[in-house]
Design an enzyme around this catalytic site. Structure first.
Site, mmCIF file in Angstrom:
data_model
loop_
_atom_site.group_PDB
_atom_site.id
_atom_site.type_symbol
_atom_site.label_atom_id
_atom_site.label_comp_id
_atom_site.label_asym_id
_atom_site.label_seq_id
_atom_site.Cartn_x
_atom_site.Cartn_y
_atom_site.Cartn_z
ATOM 1 N N TRP A 106 7.016 0.000 3.925
ATOM 2 C CA TRP A 106 7.427 0.706 2.701
ATOM 3 C C TRP A 106 8.820 1.318 2.850
ATOM 4 O O TRP A 106 9.481 1.620 1.856
ATOM 5 C CB TRP A 106 6.401 1.769 2.297
ATOM 6 C CG TRP A 106 6.593 3.127 2.924
ATOM 7 C CD1 TRP A 106 6.068 3.553 4.103
ATOM 8 C CD2 TRP A 106 7.353 4.233 2.394
ATOM 9 N NE1 TRP A 106 6.461 4.856 4.353
ATOM 10 C CE2 TRP A 106 7.239 5.299 3.335
ATOM 11 C CE3 TRP A 106 8.109 4.430 1.238
ATOM 12 C CZ2 TRP A 106 7.855 6.537 3.138
ATOM 13 C CZ3 TRP A 106 8.727 5.670 1.044
ATOM 14 C CH2 TRP A 106 8.595 6.708 1.989
ATOM 15 N N SER B 184 -1.508 27.215 -5.127
ATOM 16 C CA SER B 184 -1.162 28.611 -5.421
ATOM 17 C C SER B 184 -1.714 29.066 -6.774
ATOM 18 O O SER B 184 -1.754 30.268 -7.048
ATOM 19 C CB SER B 184 0.363 28.804 -5.416
ATOM 20 O OG SER B 184 0.888 28.387 -4.186
ATOM 21 N N SER C 100 12.886 6.291 -14.328
ATOM 22 C CA SER C 100 11.749 7.035 -14.874
ATOM 23 C C SER C 100 11.669 8.429 -14.252
ATOM 24 O O SER C 100 11.522 9.431 -14.966
ATOM 25 C CB SER C 100 10.466 6.251 -14.592
ATOM 26 O OG SER C 100 9.341 7.058 -14.822
ATOM 27 N N SER C 101 11.806 8.504 -12.925
ATOM 28 C CA SER C 101 11.704 9.804 -12.237
ATOM 29 C C SER C 101 12.812 10.751 -12.660
ATOM 30 O O SER C 101 12.577 11.943 -12.852
ATOM 31 C CB SER C 101 11.775 9.605 -10.722
ATOM 32 O OG SER C 101 10.604 9.000 -10.253
ATOM 33 N N HIS D 258 15.447 13.055 11.670
ATOM 34 C CA HIS D 258 14.289 13.168 12.586
ATOM 35 C C HIS D 258 13.397 11.923 12.508
ATOM 36 O O HIS D 258 12.534 11.738 13.355
ATOM 37 C CB HIS D 258 13.486 14.450 12.348
ATOM 38 C CG HIS D 258 12.798 14.546 11.024
ATOM 39 N ND1 HIS D 258 12.560 15.746 10.417
ATOM 40 C CD2 HIS D 258 12.272 13.612 10.204
ATOM 41 C CE1 HIS D 258 11.928 15.545 9.268
ATOM 42 N NE2 HIS D 258 11.727 14.266 9.126
ATOM 43 N N HIS D 259 13.622 11.093 11.491
ATOM 44 C CA HIS D 259 12.914 9.803 11.437
ATOM 45 C C HIS D 259 13.579 8.768 12.345
ATOM 46 O O HIS D 259 13.105 7.641 12.432
ATOM 47 C CB HIS D 259 12.905 9.259 10.006
ATOM 48 C CG HIS D 259 12.200 10.161 9.020
ATOM 49 N ND1 HIS D 259 10.864 10.044 8.735
ATOM 50 C CD2 HIS D 259 12.657 11.198 8.274
ATOM 51 C CE1 HIS D 259 10.524 10.969 7.842
ATOM 52 N NE2 HIS D 259 11.590 11.676 7.555
ATOM 53 N N THR E 51 7.073 27.083 5.477
ATOM 54 C CA THR E 51 5.745 26.499 5.285
ATOM 55 C C THR E 51 4.681 27.452 5.829
ATOM 56 O O THR E 51 3.631 27.663 5.206
ATOM 57 C CB THR E 51 5.653 25.134 5.987
ATOM 58 O OG1 THR E 51 6.814 24.370 5.655
ATOM 59 C CG2 THR E 51 4.420 24.376 5.541
ATOM 60 N N ARG F 61 2.292 0.963 15.160
ATOM 61 C CA ARG F 61 2.006 0.839 13.731
ATOM 62 C C ARG F 61 2.186 -0.602 13.277
ATOM 63 O O ARG F 61 2.843 -1.384 13.923
ATOM 64 C CB ARG F 61 3.011 1.662 12.916
ATOM 65 C CG ARG F 61 2.983 3.126 13.129
ATOM 66 C CD ARG F 61 4.176 3.781 12.457
ATOM 67 N NE ARG F 61 4.165 3.641 11.002
ATOM 68 C CZ ARG F 61 5.062 4.190 10.197
ATOM 69 N NH1 ARG F 61 6.035 4.905 10.701
ATOM 70 N NH2 ARG F 61 4.989 4.024 8.887
ATOM 71 N N GLU G 87 12.169 13.173 -0.518
ATOM 72 C CA GLU G 87 11.074 12.517 -1.245
ATOM 73 C C GLU G 87 9.704 12.999 -0.762
ATOM 74 O O GLU G 87 8.796 13.211 -1.571
ATOM 75 C CB GLU G 87 11.204 10.998 -1.091
ATOM 76 C CG GLU G 87 9.948 10.194 -1.390
ATOM 77 C CD GLU G 87 9.504 10.255 -2.831
ATOM 78 O OE1 GLU G 87 8.314 10.024 -3.091
ATOM 79 O OE2 GLU G 87 10.351 10.539 -3.712
ATOM 80 N N LYS H 230 3.953 30.219 3.458
ATOM 81 C CA LYS H 230 3.039 29.826 2.387
ATOM 82 C C LYS H 230 1.595 29.855 2.866
ATOM 83 O O LYS H 230 0.710 30.375 2.178
ATOM 84 C CB LYS H 230 3.392 28.425 1.862
ATOM 85 C CG LYS H 230 4.816 28.350 1.322
ATOM 86 C CD LYS H 230 5.099 27.054 0.604
ATOM 87 C CE LYS H 230 4.560 27.082 -0.801
ATOM 88 N NZ LYS H 230 5.117 28.182 -1.599
ATOM 89 N N TYR I 274 8.975 15.824 0.398
ATOM 90 C CA TYR I 274 8.761 17.174 -0.139
ATOM 91 C C TYR I 274 8.523 17.128 -1.644
ATOM 92 O O TYR I 274 7.792 17.974 -2.176
ATOM 93 C CB TYR I 274 9.918 18.103 0.249
ATOM 94 C CG TYR I 274 9.799 18.445 1.719
ATOM 95 C CD1 TYR I 274 8.864 19.374 2.140
ATOM 96 C CD2 TYR I 274 10.533 17.764 2.681
ATOM 97 C CE1 TYR I 274 8.673 19.642 3.490
ATOM 98 C CE2 TYR I 274 10.356 18.016 4.031
ATOM 99 C CZ TYR I 274 9.423 18.955 4.427
ATOM 100 O OH TYR I 274 9.228 19.199 5.758
ATOM 101 N N HIS J 291 13.518 11.854 3.074
ATOM 102 C CA HIS J 291 12.910 13.111 3.491
ATOM 103 C C HIS J 291 12.728 14.085 2.337
ATOM 104 O O HIS J 291 11.638 14.621 2.177
ATOM 105 C CB HIS J 291 13.566 13.775 4.708
ATOM 106 C CG HIS J 291 12.549 14.683 5.313
ATOM 107 N ND1 HIS J 291 11.543 14.203 6.119
ATOM 108 C CD2 HIS J 291 12.262 15.974 5.078
ATOM 109 C CE1 HIS J 291 10.696 15.192 6.371
ATOM 110 N NE2 HIS J 291 11.102 16.279 5.757
ATOM 111 N N ASP K 198 5.977 21.942 -26.696
ATOM 112 C CA ASP K 198 5.934 20.592 -26.130
ATOM 113 C C ASP K 198 6.992 20.547 -25.032
ATOM 114 O O ASP K 198 7.617 21.559 -24.721
ATOM 115 C CB ASP K 198 6.232 19.518 -27.198
ATOM 116 C CG ASP K 198 5.657 18.151 -26.821
ATOM 117 O OD1 ASP K 198 5.981 17.649 -25.719
ATOM 118 O OD2 ASP K 198 4.883 17.586 -27.609
ATOM 119 N N HIS L 261 0.840 -1.201 0.000
ATOM 120 C CA HIS L 261 0.000 0.000 0.000
ATOM 121 C C HIS L 261 0.879 1.256 0.000
ATOM 122 O O HIS L 261 0.679 2.170 -0.803
ATOM 123 C CB HIS L 261 -0.933 0.007 1.217
ATOM 124 C CG HIS L 261 -1.490 1.358 1.541
ATOM 125 N ND1 HIS L 261 -2.491 1.953 0.797
ATOM 126 C CD2 HIS L 261 -1.184 2.255 2.523
ATOM 127 C CE1 HIS L 261 -2.766 3.145 1.310
ATOM 128 N NE2 HIS L 261 -1.992 3.356 2.355
#
Length: 529
Positions: A145, A272, A173-174, A306-307, A332, A454, A259, A335, A261, A257, A109, A80
């Site tokens: 994950w 926006s 791909s990315s 921080h993880h 943040t 979890r 990722e 924004k 963002y 991390h 294009d 998932h």
């Protein structure tokens, strides 16, 4: 932003259109076709990952083991997460970039159209390979994950090798998609379109693309180290051979991390675009928005640990990562205040895209606050690996990233198809989603603070009530997405004609094109005054 268009824009739809049959989709180099492919693929993955989420929530509806074996439950949580992150959110944003960036900068294009085709067509094969692991001996990846070693190396099912190859393919791909976005924005802007005139969606994607190029090789590196440990006798993550399992977490989160963002900056861009349209005001603080996105991107590289507050970091590390993480709240916050200031005294209307954008601002901010709580290192010893963390990241990813993708679809689909969406059905979809998402994820804050871990298929009796509430919310949210699918298909097939401007308050080059957008747009570049 005023524009004058090349004189033969009216003739664009007389040029050669798409090829017929399946060949159009296999061999297309047109940014609109490729954007469409990405968006359909993302929707398919969203429904797949969502089905897995519903299996998880069905199992957790009551304490005790109901429906599935614990090992299969772990495969579901793992798949998932992987499918939603790499298969739903990221390809959706790339699809939106493919469709909108050329139209917003006045380009004919994308800069590298053939590479564009390839970067999409890698994905179905990568995900077919990853999902096929569910049918292999030993089952699919079951290690979460984040695939922490040694669960993903020493103790992994044999199918982990296919997972590693699939991740390599997604990464390629990315990276190609990101190179294409950067090349397009830097090289193909219309005359007069300076960098500080770019729409914010384009800015957010430019910065996201640099993040992707920076961190996808790190992900490739960490899965390659896993491959070596599993098959070639190295000990990167094995203490017995002189390695360190915590090294895995450092390398993974140095990718992971930035990722997260990557999954939210394009959402900031979308919101926006939408809020100024329906507030009928220019975005408040354009330049500060650009600098805020850039600051978030920079800071995202110096907060990864921080993880890992509970792995036994030195005190100086805990302090540094705590303060650096809290610092991200500043841009943040800029924004959020700018979005609110844009709406202040605006002539607001509440069409479906605006409803999703408003829900985004409110609910993303709630997710941001729980993130600030998690950033407090001593407190995080209590929160870590509980449902509080699940509540936090789902508040920033579901009403954050996913709502922004839905807002973007409701906002731009009339431009793509030439038909308006069913507004009543859109509002029903919004309210069911809004209510469902909060019923699902808000109680998770409480069971998390009360200590529910979890990634478990069974739990202590004191968590039963909130879990059953969350499961009901999940089914409300999940099933309401069928209304979204129906609305999108109905809009493609017909409906009220859209005007060229579509939304009364809309400004920007894409709204100067006819609706539906011609197959080739801006073959004569517009001039931006």
């Amino acid at each position: 932003m005023e524009t004058t268009l090349g004189q033969n824009l009216g003739d664009t739809h007389h040029e050669h259109g798409p090829a017929g049959g399946i060949g159009r989709w296999l061999f297309t180099t047109n940014h609109k076709d490729i954007g469409t492919l990405y968006l359909w693929f993302s929707l398919l993955m969203f429904l797949t990952g969502g089905t897995m989420a519903l299996l998880i929530r069905a199992e957790l509806f009551q304490p005790g083991l109901q429906l599935v074996q614990p090992d299969f439950f772990n495969q579901m949580t793992t798949m998932h997460g992987l499918i939603m992150v790499f298969g739903a959110v990221m390809p959706a944003f790339v699809g939106l970039a493919n469709w909108m960036v050329p139209m917003m900068v006045g380009a004919p294009d994308m800069a590298l159209p053939r590479m564009n085709n390839w970067s999409f067509w890698i994905l179905p094969f990568a995900f077919a390979m990853m999902i096929s692991t569910l049918f292999m001996d030993g089952g699919a990846p079951n290690f979460g994950w984040t695939f922490y070693a040694p669960l993903s190396t020493t103790y992994a099912p044999p199918s982990v090798t296919f997972f590693i190859f699939a991740v390599h393919m997604m990464g390629i791909s990315s990276i190609m998609g990101a190179i294409n976005v950067i090349a397009t924005i830097l090289n193909l802007r219309a005359p007069g379109m300076t960098m500080m005139k770019l729409p914010l969606f384009v800015w957010s994607w430019l910065i996201t693309a640099f993040l992707l190029i920076a961190v996808m090789p790190v992900l490739a590196g960490v899965v390659t180290m896993m491959l070596m440990d599993i098959h070639f006798g190295t000990s990167f993550f094995n203490a017995a051979g002189g390695g360190d399992p915590v090294l895995f977490q450092h390398v993974f989160w140095f990718f992971g991390h930035p990722e997260v963002y990557i999954m939210i900056l394009p959402a900031f861009g979308i919101v926006s675009e939408i809020i100024p349209t329906f507030a009928r005001k220019r975005l408040f603080g354009y330049a500060s928005m650009v600098y805020a996105i850039s600051s978030i991107a920079f800071l995202s590289f110096i907060v990864w640990a921080h993880h890992m507050f509970t792995v036994g970091l030195p005190l100086a590390g805990e302090l540094f990562f705590m303060f650096a993480t809290m610092l991200i709240a500043v841009p943040t916050g800029v924004k959020v205040f700018n979005w609110v200031a844009t709406m202040f005294r605006g002539s607001m209307t509440f069409e479906t895209p605006m409803l999703f954008a408003l829900a985004f601002v409110v609910l993303f901010t709630i997710g941001g606050f729980s993130g600030l709580m998690l950033a407090i290192a001593p407190a995080d010893f209590q929160y870590h690996d509980t449902y509080f963390v699940v509540a936090h990241f789902h508040y920033v990813l579901v009403p954050g990233a996913i709502f922004s993708i839905m807002a973007a679809t409701y906002y731009w689909l009339p431009k793509w198809t030439g038909h308006m969406l069913d507004e009543k059905l859109g509002k029903v979809h919004f309210w069911l989603s809004f209510i469902g998402v909060n019923i699902t994820f808000f109680p998770m804050h409480f069971i998390g603070l009360a200590g529910m871990p979890r990634r478990i298929p069974d739990y202590a009796l004191q968590f039963a009530d909130f879990n059953s509430v969350a499961s009901i919310g999940a089914f409300i949210f999940g099933l309401s997405q069928l209304l979204f699918v129906y609305n999108v298909i109905a809009c493609i097939r017909g409906g009220e004609r859209a005007t060229d401007r579509v939304w009364e308050g809309a400004h920007g080059l894409e709204w100067t094109l006819p609706s539906p957008a011609p197959y080739h747009s801006f073959s004569q570049p517009p001039v931006v005054k």
